[in-house]
Design a protein around this motif. Structure first.
Motif, PDB file in Angstrom:
ATOM      1  N   ALA A   1      24.263  16.303   4.295  1.00 30.55           N
ATOM      2  CA  ALA A   1      25.160  15.475   3.487  1.00 30.55           C
ATOM      3  C   ALA A   1      24.405  14.918   2.064  1.00 30.55           C
ATOM      4  O   ALA A   1      25.052  14.553   1.065  1.00 30.55           O
ATOM      5  CB  ALA A   1      25.694  14.541   3.945  1.00 30.55           C
ATOM      6  N   ALA A   2      23.291  14.530   2.343  1.00 32.66           N
ATOM      7  CA  ALA A   2      22.504  13.706   1.221  1.00 32.66           C
ATOM      8  C   ALA A   2      22.371  14.722   0.007  1.00 32.66           C
ATOM      9  O   ALA A   2      22.328  15.828   0.211  1.00 32.66           O
ATOM     10  CB  ALA A   2      21.189  13.377   1.697  1.00 32.66           C
ATOM     11  N   PRO A   3      22.345  14.008  -1.260  1.00 36.15           N
ATOM     12  CA  PRO A   3      22.156  14.783  -2.697  1.00 36.15           C
ATOM     13  C   PRO A   3      21.078  15.528  -2.667  1.00 36.15           C
ATOM     14  O   PRO A   3      20.150  15.173  -3.614  1.00 36.15           O
ATOM     15  CB  PRO A   3      22.797  13.910  -3.721  1.00 36.15           C
ATOM     16  CG  PRO A   3      22.235  12.403  -2.848  1.00 36.15           C
ATOM     17  CD  PRO A   3      22.329  12.620  -1.424  1.00 36.15           C
ATOM     18  N   VAL A   4      20.349  16.157  -1.593  1.00 31.98           N
ATOM     19  CA  VAL A   4      19.089  16.633  -1.828  1.00 31.98           C
ATOM     20  C   VAL A   4      19.141  18.326  -1.593  1.00 31.98           C
ATOM     21  O   VAL A   4      20.090  18.656  -0.763  1.00 31.98           O
ATOM     22  CB  VAL A   4      18.071  16.399  -0.744  1.00 31.98           C
ATOM     23  CG1 VAL A   4      16.866  16.850  -0.416  1.00 31.98           C
ATOM     24  CG2 VAL A   4      18.077  14.903  -0.677  1.00 31.98           C
ATOM     25  N   PRO A   5      18.631  18.988  -2.556  1.00 33.66           N
ATOM     26  CA  PRO A   5      18.783  20.294  -2.533  1.00 33.66           C
ATOM     27  C   PRO A   5      18.132  20.989  -1.224  1.00 33.66           C
ATOM     28  O   PRO A   5      17.181  20.262  -0.843  1.00 33.66           O
ATOM     29  CB  PRO A   5      18.161  21.080  -3.617  1.00 33.66           C
ATOM     30  CG  PRO A   5      17.808  19.937  -4.448  1.00 33.66           C
ATOM     31  CD  PRO A   5      17.779  18.722  -3.559  1.00 33.66           C
TER      32      PRO A   5
END
Lengths: 246, 232
Positions: A108-112
């Motif tokens: 869910a984190a905005p990390v590719p």
């Protein structure tokens, strides 16, 4: 309620720090890697098991083989130990995210997904490398072999072979994380794919331990190892989003 | 623009349709309570909206973006069945980790502030594995709110919470609502949910059978929606 109203914190959106995309990507990889290494050093469950396994196998092999035989098969012997011991670390890589559904929060984190994968792969790489660097002197002592005659070239081969092991192990760790028999499935899936890399690493290691530097007759194995690393890293980076999310 | 727009979404597990042609819309600032019996598809729907898995058919937009877009993920906060914090790390390390993943300008300061807000500042350096269940749940709430999300996706958020954690969560949700944030929550605790909800959606066997504003009738009698629109 009064203290809440006057609190300096708000649930209002906090602006994220803006950085160039490449730097942000590297930073995210680093954050994931440090998290994995920190969690592992707190519990030491994977690295202790892996190290113990490597040392026991090296000891048992020292009873099984004569000194001369050991020199002829040193590459195969070492890489079998590295591959088996490494799998114990790689198995934990994504399994570590399961107990509290931590993988959900990472996804869910905005990390590719690529940064997530590379961060985990690097953490695994350093852990597997640590086990290997402890195993090598133990191998020399148990088998009475001077393995340091081509030390730096051997380190290059170990570094490349370990990355091959790590990148394949990490991507398959993501693939098998929800499988009940993942401890069995991971080696069954990774070892066949690793054959070219393991073969190259074994051939080079045998020569280097025997004191023969990499020359025109063995450089093709080195190229194969480098090619394997590049191709499978690229493929894994592209596929990891599909593997994690579907 | 809708905060959440779900258009004709189907989700299959093998041949079994867990979600069947879901159409759902939540305007910015709305609080939508997803209700339904066990196995109705509430969790599957929330997880699909959160981008944890892709729908078999249909589309989902979060503030106009796909849920897998970084911009959409930055605006989402999710509380699922698991607490999504690491047992081997301390409370402070956990929140700083998520602060860094979300690219907050000062992760340590944000983490300390949220530990204070959730009443965990005294145990900030304690490992999560040593925490009581209630403390772990409050830490999970702090994790979800840490980056100031505009959309909160909460999967049965009040289930198994202790009194203090319920109070913390209700207070934070009211604040979030007052600030115009959008809330989607699946729940069995109808009374708590309907007190906050502006809208209600009832799911039965993977299908939305009712979707509309939350009325005074629903708040006074939480069984009203089931009685009127549900199966007997």
């Amino acid at each position: 309620m009064q203290s809440m109203a006057s609190s300096s914190v708000s649930v209002a959106a906090i602006p994220e720090r803006r950085r160039p995309a490449a730097i942000e990507f590297v930073r995210q990889i680093f954050v994931v890697m440090v998290k994995d290494l920190r969690a592992e050093f707190r519990t030491k469950e994977a690295i202790n098991a892996s190290l113990a396994f490597a040392l026991v196998i090296l000891l048992l092999f020292s009873f099984a083989f004569e000194e001369e035989t050991t020199r002829d098969i040193s590459g195969g012997l070492l890489w079998i130990v590295f591959a088996f011991a490494g799998t114990l670390i790689l198995n934990r890589s994504f399994a570590r995210e399961q107990p509290n559904d931590c993988l959900d929060a990472l996804i869910a984190a905005p990390v590719p997904a690529a940064a997530l994968f590379l961060g985990k792969a690097l953490a695994n790489y350093f852990l597997v490398l640590a086990v290997e660097l402890v195993s090598l002197p133990v191998f020399g002592i148990f088998h009475n072999v001077n393995w340091t005659r081509q030390f730096w070239q051997l380190m290059v081969v170990v570094a490349l072979g370990t990355w091959a092991l790590t990148v394949i192990g990490t991507i398959f760790s993501a693939l098998t994380v929800n499988i009940r028999l993942r401890e069995v499935m991971l080696p069954m899936l990774t070892y066949p794919i690793l054959i070219p890399a393991l073969l190259a690493a074994m051939m080079l290691t045998t020569d280097l331990v025997a004191g023969k530097p990499i020359g025109p007759d063995t450089v093709s194995w080195l190229k194969m190892l480098i090619g394997f690393d590049i191709i499978y890293t690229a493929v894994s980076v592209v596929l990891v989003e599909v593997i994690l999310v579907g | 623009m809708s905060a959440v727009a779900v258009e004709g979404v189907w989700k299959f597990y093998g041949d079994f349709p867990a979600l069947r042609d879901i159409h759902l819309d939540a305007a910015e600032g709305a609080a939508l309570a997803l209700i339904g019996r066990n196995g109705a598809g509430k969790t599957t729907l929330l997880r699909t909206i959160a981008g944890f898995s892709r729908p078999g058919r249909g589309s989902i937009k979060i503030f106009g973006d796909s849920p897998r877009e970084v911009a959409a993920r930055r605006r989402m906060g999710f509380i699922g069945h698991g607490i999504s914090v690491y047992d081997e790390l301390s409370a402070l390390e956990n929140l700083m980790l998520y602060g860094r993943l979300y690219g907050l300008p000062n992760p340590r300061q944000s983490a300390l502030e949220w530990l204070e807000r959730t009443g965990l500042e005294r145990v900030r350096d304690g490992l999560v594995r040593e925490f009581s269940r209630g403390m772990r749940q409050r830490l999970a709430v702090a994790r979800a709110f840490l980056h100031g999300p505009s959309l909160l996706l909460l999967d049965e958020p009040f289930t198994a919470l202790d009194d203090k954690a319920i109070a913390v969560l209700q207070r934070l949700l009211r604040e979030a609502q007052a600030e115009g944030k959008t809330i989607l929550m699946s729940t069995h605790q109808l009374r708590e949910a309907l007190e906050l909800a502006t809208h209600v959606a009832l799911l039965i066997r993977g299908k939305v059978v009712f979707h509309g504003p939350c009325t005074a009738e629903m708040v006074s009698d939480p069984g009203f929606v089931y009685a009127k629109y549900g199966e007997q």
